[in-house]
Write a protein that holds these residues in place. Sequence first.
Motif, short mmCIF file in Angstrom:
data_model
loop_
_atom_site.label_atom_id
_atom_site.label_comp_id
_atom_site.label_asym_id
_atom_site.label_seq_id
_atom_site.Cartn_x
_atom_site.Cartn_y
_atom_site.Cartn_z
N HIS A 110 4.42 2.36 -10.77
CA HIS A 110 3.62 3.32 -10.02
C HIS A 110 4.48 4.51 -9.59
O HIS A 110 4.07 5.67 -9.74
CB HIS A 110 3.00 2.64 -8.79
CG HIS A 110 2.33 3.60 -7.86
ND1 HIS A 110 1.09 4.15 -8.12
CD2 HIS A 110 2.74 4.13 -6.67
CE1 HIS A 110 0.77 4.97 -7.13
NE2 HIS A 110 1.74 4.97 -6.23
N LEU A 111 5.66 4.23 -9.08
CA LEU A 111 6.55 5.31 -8.65
C LEU A 111 6.94 6.20 -9.81
O LEU A 111 6.92 7.43 -9.70
CB LEU A 111 7.81 4.73 -7.98
CG LEU A 111 7.59 4.07 -6.62
CD1 LEU A 111 8.85 3.32 -6.21
CD2 LEU A 111 7.18 5.09 -5.58
N VAL A 114 5.22 -1.76 -8.56
CA VAL A 114 5.57 -0.64 -7.67
C VAL A 114 6.48 0.33 -8.40
O VAL A 114 6.28 1.55 -8.33
CB VAL A 114 6.21 -1.15 -6.36
CG1 VAL A 114 6.79 0.01 -5.55
CG2 VAL A 114 5.20 -1.93 -5.54
N ASN A 144 0.85 -1.19 0.00
CA ASN A 144 0.00 0.00 0.00
C ASN A 144 0.89 1.23 0.00
O ASN A 144 1.66 1.45 0.93
CB ASN A 144 -0.91 0.01 1.23
CG ASN A 144 -1.90 -1.12 1.21
OD1 ASN A 144 -2.41 -1.50 0.17
ND2 ASN A 144 -2.18 -1.67 2.37
N CYS A 145 0.77 2.02 -1.04
CA CYS A 145 1.53 3.27 -1.13
C CYS A 145 0.90 4.29 -0.20
O CYS A 145 -0.34 4.32 -0.05
CB CYS A 145 1.49 3.77 -2.58
SG CYS A 145 2.46 5.26 -2.86
N CYS A 184 0.14 7.15 -0.81
CA CYS A 184 -0.81 7.98 -1.56
C CYS A 184 -2.19 7.34 -1.61
O CYS A 184 -3.15 7.95 -2.07
CB CYS A 184 -0.30 8.26 -2.97
SG CYS A 184 -0.48 6.88 -4.14
N HIS A 196 5.20 9.29 -8.70
CA HIS A 196 6.12 9.87 -7.72
C HIS A 196 7.53 9.95 -8.31
O HIS A 196 8.45 9.29 -7.83
CB HIS A 196 6.14 9.01 -6.45
CG HIS A 196 4.78 8.70 -5.91
ND1 HIS A 196 3.97 9.63 -5.34
CD2 HIS A 196 4.10 7.52 -5.86
CE1 HIS A 196 2.83 9.06 -4.96
NE2 HIS A 196 2.89 7.78 -5.27
#
Length: 51
Positions: A31-32, A28, A9-10, A12, A36
Motif C-alpha cells: 500500500h505504501l 501495508v 488503518n492508514c 488516507c 505513498h
Amino acid sequence: MNRPKTRLNCPCGEAMKGTDEDDLVQKVREHLKENHPGHDYSRDEILFMAY
C-alpha cells in the motif's frame, strides 16, 4: 501471550487486514509503495501502529 496484530488503518482512509502479522506487514508495504512513495516503515513501526 499477546494477540497477533492483523489490522491497520492508514491515515488516507485505507483499512488493511492480514491473515497474520507477516501478511499485514506485506500488505501495508505494498500500500505504501503504491500510494505513498517515500514512506517506508520497518516491521516494528508497522506493527506498533497496527491493532
